[in-house]
Design an enzyme around this catalytic site. Sequence first.
Site, short mmCIF file in Angstrom:
data_model
loop_
_atom_site.label_atom_id
_atom_site.label_comp_id
_atom_site.label_asym_id
_atom_site.label_seq_id
_atom_site.Cartn_x
_atom_site.Cartn_y
_atom_site.Cartn_z
N ALA A 65 53.75 38.33 51.32
CA ALA A 65 53.59 39.78 51.42
C ALA A 65 53.79 40.36 50.02
O ALA A 65 54.38 39.71 49.14
CB ALA A 65 54.61 40.35 52.40
N GLY A 109 54.83 35.14 53.56
CA GLY A 109 53.84 35.59 54.54
C GLY A 109 52.55 34.79 54.48
O GLY A 109 51.83 34.69 55.48
N GLU A 112 53.20 31.91 56.60
CA GLU A 112 53.27 32.40 57.99
C GLU A 112 51.88 32.67 58.55
O GLU A 112 51.62 32.47 59.74
CB GLU A 112 54.16 33.64 58.05
CG GLU A 112 55.64 33.29 57.85
CD GLU A 112 56.52 34.51 57.59
OE1 GLU A 112 56.19 35.30 56.69
OE2 GLU A 112 57.53 34.67 58.29
N GLU A 132 61.58 33.66 50.85
CA GLU A 132 62.17 34.98 51.09
C GLU A 132 63.65 35.01 50.75
O GLU A 132 64.17 36.02 50.28
CB GLU A 132 61.95 35.40 52.55
CG GLU A 132 60.51 35.73 52.92
CD GLU A 132 59.71 34.52 53.40
OE1 GLU A 132 60.14 33.36 53.15
OE2 GLU A 132 58.65 34.71 54.02
#
Length: 258
Positions: A65, A109, A112, A132
């Site tokens: 992200a 992300g 993911e 993260e």
Amino acid sequence: MTDSLILTEKNGAVFVITLNRPNAMNALCTPLMQALKDALQQAQQDDTIKVLVIMGSEKAFAAGADIAEMKEKTYIEAYKENYITNAWEALATCRKPVIAAVRGFALGGGAELTMMCDIVLASPTAKFGQPEVNLGILPGAGATQRLGKSVGKAKAMDWCLTGRMISAEEAERAGLVSQILPEETFVDDVMKVAQTLAKKSLPSLMMIKEAVLASFETPLAQGITFERRLFHAVFATHDQKEGMAAFLEKRKPEFRDA
Ligand code: DAK
């Protein structure tokens, strides 16, 4: 069709979505995720598309992200706009098979995103990870839940708690990657896998996807019953009759996706 953050191309029954934010390692900012959601919905509604491929660049599938976008976000902004969930769930709920084609970084992300796809094809250059923890946060697009289901608790804990990078080989051994394909012919080889799926019957592909995904959500007996119901239902399709007739007549099936 081309826009700035994703590129899309239809190749027969295969719809290829390329993440296209080269200056930021394909960091998944909100406009990019919105464009991805729109493309997924377009592919979902188009009856001539059977298989989707999501790929990045040679350097990065996606490095996560967008950190710059997240840095100053407040709780109330994230809550009200349903940050991440809003656009990302479009991938998790896509009913047609989706192939992730991963070269370079697939972090946070980005990793993911691959976990929401159905087949993950990686080049030897692929590097997965959940970094993260290094940003003082935790994975927020599913890794704490989906990763353990595919690689087991010990590895999910190791990867999420250390934030270390995982090679394509380790990811394949652990079950996060379906196949490693050579870097030199990567895109062609990915397309061959996609075209293999594109020759199948679409209802058959969709039912297989639905049944396998259901196994992650249901107790075994209930899952088996669900599979059995789909199996009984498939006798109502043209393609079941055609597939079996073609086998017995020693010819290739002509599926109608019906
Ligand atoms: N966000 C924004 N920009 C990024 C980025 C990212 N994730 N990753 C890379 N970039 C940008 C860099 O800032 C740099 O920009 P300029 O400085 O050139 O303007 C450019 O891409 C090139 O990156 P580097 O110069 O760093 O390139 P290197 O080859 O040296 O390193 C790298 C590549 C991928 C190892 C490194 O860039 C890196 O470590 N990137 C960050 C990886 C990361 O920490 N990813 C996790 C992000 S957190 C949520 C759900 C989900 C999430 C959050 C919330 N909710 C439901 C609320 C997900 C969170 C994450 O994914």
